[in-house]
Design an enzyme around this catalytic site. Sequence first.
Site, PDB file in Angstrom:
ATOM      1  CG  HIS A 152      21.881  14.211 -28.124  1.00 39.27           C
ATOM      2  ND1 HIS A 152      21.945  14.917 -29.336  1.00 39.27           N
ATOM      3  CD2 HIS A 152      22.142  15.015 -27.232  1.00 39.27           C
ATOM      4  CE1 HIS A 152      22.354  15.888 -28.917  1.00 39.27           C
ATOM      5  NE2 HIS A 152      22.156  16.092 -27.569  1.00 39.27           N
ATOM      6  CB  SER A 273       6.458 -14.155 -28.511  1.00 37.27           C
ATOM      7  OG  SER A 273       6.902 -14.471 -29.685  1.00 37.27           O
ATOM      8  CE  LYS A 279      10.350 -10.235 -27.395  1.00 37.06           C
ATOM      9  NZ  LYS A 279      10.091  -9.619 -28.852  1.00 37.06           N
ATOM     10  CD  GLU A 286       5.603  -3.216 -29.104  1.00 34.52           C
ATOM     11  OE1 GLU A 286       7.338  -2.814 -29.641  1.00 34.52           O
ATOM     12  OE2 GLU A 286       5.296  -3.249 -28.236  1.00 34.52           O
TER      13      GLU A 286
END
Length: 472
Positions: A152, A273, A279, A286
């Site tokens: 979970h 970024s 970043k 992704e």
Amino acid sequence: MWKGRFKEDMAQVVLGFNQSLDLDWRMAEHDIEGSLAHVRMLGAAGLLPSGETAKIEAGLRQVQREVRDGTFQPSEALEDVHMNIEDRLTALEPAGARLHTGRSRNDQVATTTRLYLRDRLLALEEALHGLLAVLLDRAEHHREVIVSGYTHLQQAQPISLGHYWMAWFEAFTRDCGRLDFALNALNECPLGAGALAGSTLPLDREMTCRLLGFDHPTRNSLDTVAQRDYMADYHHFAALFAVHVSRLAEDLIIWSTQEYGWLKLPDAFCTGSSMMPQKKNPDVLELSRGKAGQILGYMTGLLFTIKGLPMTYDRDLQEDKRGLWASLDTVESLLRVLPPLLSRTEVDEALARAGLERGFALATDVAEYLVQKGVPFREAHWKVGRLVGWCVEQGLHFRDLTLEQWKEHIPEVGEDLLKLLTLEASVARRSTYGGTGFEQVARQIKEGQVRLESLRAALKERRQRMAVRLGD
Ligand code: ARG
């Protein structure tokens, strides 16, 4: 082109719509292989005047060279790879007019596609073995690194990170099995099925089958030209592979966030970024997760294309290749980028441990300890749960508790509990077959190495069995 029954030329707007060169020209060399086998069989079956087999074969070899060196520019007016090659052959060698004897583009395209797909899938399997090798290497490297296991997405129990990598080894090994299934499913020879019903000519289907490295001629001519199950079998492999990649990517994305932070991704596989200087984004992962979605789409695309088609060949089937190529390209790209990324994942062990020590990941260990002291499990579960609740209220963790405090809450606890309450002991003691215990992980790795070796040997054997036997 269709001299004979037609009274007008094909409409200009139809030319581009009808052609399939964008989908099938890449299979030109495989189409020529199929034709070489077919022409040899025609010669051996006495279906060609003497000397013409050699002439057609020489012509096909010349076309093969022109395809390879890029001087062959196919024409859309000739619709597809098959007509372009036959047209060029006949221009070079008039005997080429006999090549299509006993053959239709319907059995031809099925043959060519199977030959081409076979090569792509064999290469894919090798790449998949590369991924398995990287997982074994990571498992070895991280066998004694302890991180949290989750259910979970909540901290559950401490595990060896090597155990985690071996979980993916299992999943991707099953994918290898599905890929093998697809390879075996496609390895039957359609040639001789004709347009749909076979042929009045004495074609030797065994011979073309043998020359092209297929296991068996297809058994029913109608099914041969109508079915694309072997593509669906590939898509099934690809879909599950993509689901696995996507879930793996998701884990690594989460674990490398500031909130978890214990997984370190290699800089070379991340991006920055354009605005925020701090970043480091896991874009490769992704994109992998994103591309996985498309792979599922390619599978449903094929199934929808096929589902309403009447027996046998329908032109809709030409569209079967569009999603197939896109899917293969995508799966191949994932197999290029993921192994080097995974091979460089590292762990901030202190952070991983700190995270675990903040929680109550050893609660099950305490309950199982009580079971060994004779407490029924349900009661032990309840006692430990109540203590966890108390600790949360007090702002305490298990490691803050003295033996007296333990005993106060759970009288069955003895001195021997404390030495069990370390992350190392917790992992090491999970020694059931297939568990996360360090010894179990070592066994999995050792067996995994043997399994990978036998997968590699089987691939080598399969390559030999599936080799085209036409000489040069
Ligand atoms: N280009 C076609 C395909 O890819 C070849 C078969 C065409 N057959 C036909 N009867 N029109 O499916």
